[in-house]
Write an enzyme that holds these catalytic residues in place. Structure first.
Site: not given
Ligand SMILES: *[C@@H]1O[C@H](CO)[C@@H](O)[C@H](O)[C@H]1NC(C)=O
Ligand SMILES: *[C@@H]1O[C@H](CO)[C@@H](O)[C@H](O)[C@H]1NC(C)=O
Ligand SMILES: *[C@@H]1O[C@H](CO)[C@@H](O)[C@H](O)[C@H]1NC(C)=O
Ligand SMILES: *[C@@H]1O[C@H](CO)[C@@H](O)[C@H](O)[C@H]1NC(C)=O
Ligand SMILES: *[C@@H]1O[C@H](CO)[C@@H](O)[C@H](O)[C@H]1NC(C)=O
Ligand SMILES: *[C@@H]1O[C@H](CO)[C@@H](O)[C@H](O)[C@H]1NC(C)=O
Ligand SMILES: *[C@@H]1O[C@H](CO)[C@@H](O)[C@H](O)[C@H]1NC(C)=O
Ligand SMILES: *[C@@H]1O[C@H](CO)[C@@H](O)[C@H](O)[C@H]1NC(C)=O
Ligand SMILES: *[C@@H]1O[C@H](CO)[C@@H](O)[C@H](O)[C@H]1NC(C)=O
Ligand SMILES: *[C@@H]1O[C@H](CO)[C@@H](O)[C@H](O)[C@H]1NC(C)=O
Length: 877
Positions: A302-303
């Site tokens: 995920d970012w």
């Protein structure tokens, strides 16, 4: 991202080793988290995640053979720098998509484009806004799941997207207030699993890689990441503490279905699991996902969920998103650091080869080699001309070709949203016939957002009709049909229709309600991703109330009109107690988050063109506390990770209500129709199947596809490349590795996790053997049939549901195992048939680390909801 906590992050190998190896027992045999199936809460309290190494290399099994061969052939051609390029994002806002990895110009290979979202394309014009996951789930319609996935895939393909960042099965929806529940399908793992599998197939049949997310247990927004908070100072990421049985029987279940359906990628989540960050959790990524579930695709972070370089390489991460350590930090845990970790001999090159092989195998698996078009939009601007590299503000060029990728998807969006609408109450006033003398429409939720349909960034507001939640899981609307305009279109010339859409115009509301022969009241409840706070809700909902004082609106209207119809647009269950029993409230509909055709789809149901057949994908209870443990809204552990112990085990949503004997208001699986159905004639037939054989033997050795030079001089900046500010490249800035790493702890002596570099053949996992798990889990053991009769006067659709009681003390009273949506003419009958697989009747056994059919009495039920199960039979094995 609104947080900055770089200094804290376990950044280097030293911290990683401490977190992954030295602190834990020296063994490669996983001790299941939590111990055994009666895990007492005290065991969750000090939960830890055992190490598991090496990271399994893909082997091309389960339909991936040809993709695997093509990927290997491609990877064999690559240099070390090119391989690193394909694993590491170029940095936030470095290129057109929300995530992009580097390219291989030498081979004419453009970097992959990763784009939100699970319900359409974020940040692009001329795209469709589909019903949200938690809404399409209410259709209980495999065809609708697939079609939505396929059409979303086509749209991403048309814009040049390689990876659609969806679908979502994490959060699954442990607590109804979880901010992102609506992005996923249902708190029931089987409904979620069937929906995710069909969606993955749809997206990938369109030639785009699906990214099933977020792996795993990202069940709330508060404290999902380490961060600095105004009120609390620094707080480390929450740890979702789970036992092995609950992991397998609930949260992992739909991920297994996604893997079996061939999902090309999976996104690891922000949170910790059993006190280990999900993206460097070797147990979850190596043992469970790539080992037991035989996942053949790649894991992307995920970012900014990556918190280490070498440790995450060993723990199974394959792609770093968006590539920088923190948005636009100019530094990366991978990029130059990954290059260094290979040439300094810490990470074996086969691990990098496996990362890239997985990425390229997913590419070939979905046919991107023939489906690909160049990216023709830009996430950071809708202008036609602008910067190719938005953050650096360089490369002024044509960035948006405004390609209209919508085709006629609006038709299926309208029909899917209508089919997902759930009729909760009807005293006979519905359907309307369009000859109503005086129609009044109420509510801010009936009309336009005064700022426009995309007027609030990432839809982070609750103005106007609600058709999707907020955050990254959203798409731009090309248009949004409001309920008010659709209702006006229903009424022929001469009829009366008036509206009040200011929820606080009390006197005008009561004056209008008094005159109306029918009042349609639109109310809503919103939630979203934690980086945006709306009305004091930081992603997660603070409560289950209607927003914009919806209760007062309903009270005011129903106090003045004896024919008040309530339509709820919401992210999940809301409190209905103040009105659902009121006799003046003659009908209630849950319309979820229907997407761009909202008004038309609700009008189709209200005016009877569509006979509602949707069923609730969750339970409407009287209050939030009935669903189980509350979310954690405040730090519970000082600056350390809040400990979120999933003590309730598999008992979420209807399973909690059933176990605790609480009457729901409207139960899971419930939904009315304009006709009625009768269930009869249950027949259960045994199907001969072979025994369940644990998988044995060993894997092949890790394939080595390259043997790169270890001389830093070979990886220096090319003289002819212009540096784009904050962009992440694979090159070294110096021939001195220490200088190139920019890491004070570079070269520090550390103990690598035991087995991490071992590329020799490894034991196969008993519960594994193919993508999704041991193939014998899908052996059919029983077929079930029942007769469903439409004993009303209009054609209708009924979702017949099959539940099983597994019979153990730790089992739900009933658990959904199968369903089918059947179309039946009035007075006619049809036969519902469903299979029961070995998986459907098994429990996870923590001792043998495998699925077993327990020696308990098992009962199959068939009926119209989780609480209306008129047919039952004991299963005899
Ligand atoms: C782990 O165990 C192996 C043998 O069982 C031993 O050779 C090795 O030194 C141990 N490693 C650590 C870090 O204790
Ligand atoms: C399971 O846990 C209980 C309670 O802690 C314990 O008494 C029992 O021995 C454990 N069983 C196994 C197989 O580990
Ligand atoms: C890595 O990717 C960047 C960005 O696409 C590109 O400029 C560079 O040439 C690539 N490097 C190699 C070695 O292919
Ligand atoms: C390498 O990673 C470390 C953290 O482990 C980070 O501090 C450093 O800036 C990175 N170096 C580069 C060149 O990105
Ligand atoms: C937008 O919604 C907020 C609540 O989310 C409300 O306070 C505000 O008044 C609304 N603004 C408009 C223009 O509707
Ligand atoms: C129902 O509506 C009538 C007006 O039609 C009103 O007089 C009555 O008070 C309402 N009842 C309730 C319970 O609100
Ligand atoms: C509402 O009240 C009116 C007038 O008393 C009556 O004619 C009508 O049938 C009532 N409607 C409903 C839905 O009860
Ligand atoms: C840069 O130089 C290398 C080595 O001479 C060459 O292969 C490459 O094509 C050049 N790249 C550009 C963008 O000119
Ligand atoms: C690498 O070198 C470029 C060009 O000199 C410079 O602008 C950049 O900041 C350096 N990057 C790192 C991570 O040190
Ligand atoms: C190898 O490179 C990695 C990444 O920069 C670094 O963390 C590690 O300390 C280096 N190890 C050695 C032995 O130089």
């Amino acid at each position: 991202m609104l947080w900055r906590a770089q200094a804290f992050l376990a950044s280097g190998l030293a911290a990683a080793a401490a977190a992954q190896s030295t602190a834990y027992p020296n063994n490669t045999t996983p001790t299941p988290p939590g111990g055994n199936n009666t895990t007492p809460p005290s065991e969750l309290k000090d939960a830890f995640s055992p190490p598991f190494y090496p990271s399994p290399w893909m082997d091309g099994s389960g339909g991936w053979e040809s993709a695997y061969q093509k990927a290997q052939a491609f990877v064999r051609q690559l240099t070390l720098l090119e391989k690193v390029n394909l694993t590491t994002g170029v940095g936030w806002e470095g290129e057109a998509c929300v995530g992009n990895v580097g390219s291989v110009p030498r081979l004419g290979f453009a970097g992959l484009c990763m784009q939100d979202s699970p319900l359409g394309i974020r940040f692009a014009d001329y795209v469709s806004a589909f019903p949200a996951g938690g809404t399409i789930a209410a259709s209980w319609d495999r065809g609708a799941f697939y079609q939505r996935g396929y059409q979303m895939g086509l749209e991403h393909r048309g814009k040049g997207v390689d990876v659609q960042l969806g679908p979502v099965v994490g959060p699954i929806g442990r607590n109804p207030k979880g901010g992102r529940n609506w992005e996923g399908f249902s708190p029931d793992p089987v409904l979620s699993g069937i929906a995710v599998a069909a969606t993955v197939k749809g997206i990938q049949d369109a030639g785009v890689i699906a990214c099933t997310k977020h792996y795993i247990l990202n069940e709330q927004e508060h404290f999902r990441q380490p961060g600095n908070f105004e009120d609390f100072g620094f707080v480390d990421a929450i740890s979702s503490n789970i036992d092995d049985k609950t992991l397998h029987e609930l949260y992992l279940w739909p991920f297994a279905d996604a893997v079996r359906a061939g999902t090309g990628s999976i996104m690891c989540s922000y949170n910790k699991v059993n006190n280990s960050q999900a993206c460097q959790n070797s147990y979850l990524q190596n043992y469970i996902l790539k080992g037991e579930l035989g996942f053949q695709g790649f894991i992307m972070s995920d970012w900014d969920a990556q918190h280490s370089g070498v440790a995450s390489s060993f723990a199974g991460l394959d792609m770093s998103m968006p590539g920088d350590t923190d948005f636009d930090s100019t530094y990366s845990f991978w990029g130059p650091n990954l290059t260094l970790s290979i040439i300094n001999g810490t990470v074996p090159e086969w691990r990098l080869d496996d990362m890239v092989t997985r990425i390229m195998a997913a590419y070939y698996f979905v046919g991107r080699d023939t489906a690909r078009v160049p990216v023709n939009f830009n996430s950071w601007s809708l202008d036609t001309y602008g910067y190719q590299h938005a953050f650096a503000q360089v490369g002024y060029t044509l960035i948006n070709q405004h390609v209209d990728v919508r085709d006629e998807h609006a038709l299926s969006i309208r029909s899917a949203a209508a089919r997902s609408t759930v009729l909760l109450k009807n005293s006979g006033v519905l359907p309307l016939n369009g000859r109503e003398k005086f129609t009044a429409v109420f509510g801010d939720d009936a009309t336009e957002n005064p700022y426009g349909p995309n007027g609030c960034p990432d839809h982070g507001c609750d103005n106007g009709t609600l058709a999707m939640g907020w955050g990254s899981g959203t798409a731009f609307y090309a248009y949004l049909v409001t309920p008010l305009e659709a209702i006006k279109n229903e009424l022929p010339l001469g009829r009366v229709v008036q509206s009040v859409t200011d929820n606080y115009a009390y006197s005008q509301i009561s004056a209008l309600a008094k005159q109306a022969s029918v009042s349609l009241v639109f109310v809503n409840a919103d939630s979203g991703e934690g980086y945006i706070t709306v009305d004091g809700n930081a992603g997660d909902r603070n409560n289950m109330s209607l927003w914009q004082d919806g209760d007062a609106l309903i009270r005011n209207v129903s106090g003045n009109c004896n024919n008040t119809i309530v339509v709820i647009h919401s992210v999940g269950p809301v409190e209905l107690g103040s009105f659902y029993q009121n006799k003046n409230v003659t009908a209630i509909l849950w319309a979820g988050l229907p997407g761009e055709q909202s008004g038309n789809s609700i009008a189709d149901v209200l005016y009877g063109r569509v006979n509602p057949g949707g069923k609730l994908p969750f339970t409407f209870g009287a209050e939030a506390s009935q669903y189980g443990p509350d979310l954690i809204y405040k730090p519970t552990n000082g600056h350390d990770s809040p400990q979120d112990n999933f003590e309730e085990g598999v008992f979420i949503d209807y399973r909690a209500f059933d176990k605790n004997n609480i009457d729901p208001i409207y139960e899971f699986g419930f939904g009315l129709s304009y006709t009625t159905f009768e269930y009869s004639n249950l027949v259960v037939t045994n199907v001969p199947a072979g025994p369940y054989t644990p998988t044995t033997g060993k894997t092949q050795a890790a394939p080595v596809l390259g043997n790169s030079s270890t001389d830093p001089a070979d990886y220096q900046w090319p003289a002819n490349l212009t540096y784009v500010n904050a962009y992440i490249y694979p090159y070294l800035n110096s021939t001195d590795p220490r200088e190139a790493s920019d890491d004070r702890e570079y070269g520090a002596e550390v103990t690598l996790p035991e087995g991490a570099t071992d590329g020799s053949p490894q034991p196969r996992i008993a519960a594994g053997g193919a993508p999704g798990g041991n193939p014998a889990l899908w052996d059919v053991l029983f077929t079930v049939s029942a007769t469903i009769t439409n004993n009303g006067t209009v054609a209708g659709e009924e979702v017949a549901q099959l539940y099983i009681s597994l019979g153990g003390d730790d089992d739900p009273v009933v658990a959904l195992r199968n369903f089918d949506r059947l179309s039946i003419q009035p007075g006619q009958s049809t036969t519902f048939t469903a299979d029961i697989t070995r998986r459907d009747v098994s429990n996870w056994d923590t001792t043998t680390q495998n699925w077993v059919i327990a020696n308990t009495t098992k009962t199959v039920y068939v009926g119209a909801s989780s609480r209306k199960l008129p047919l039952s039979a004991v299963l005899t094995f």
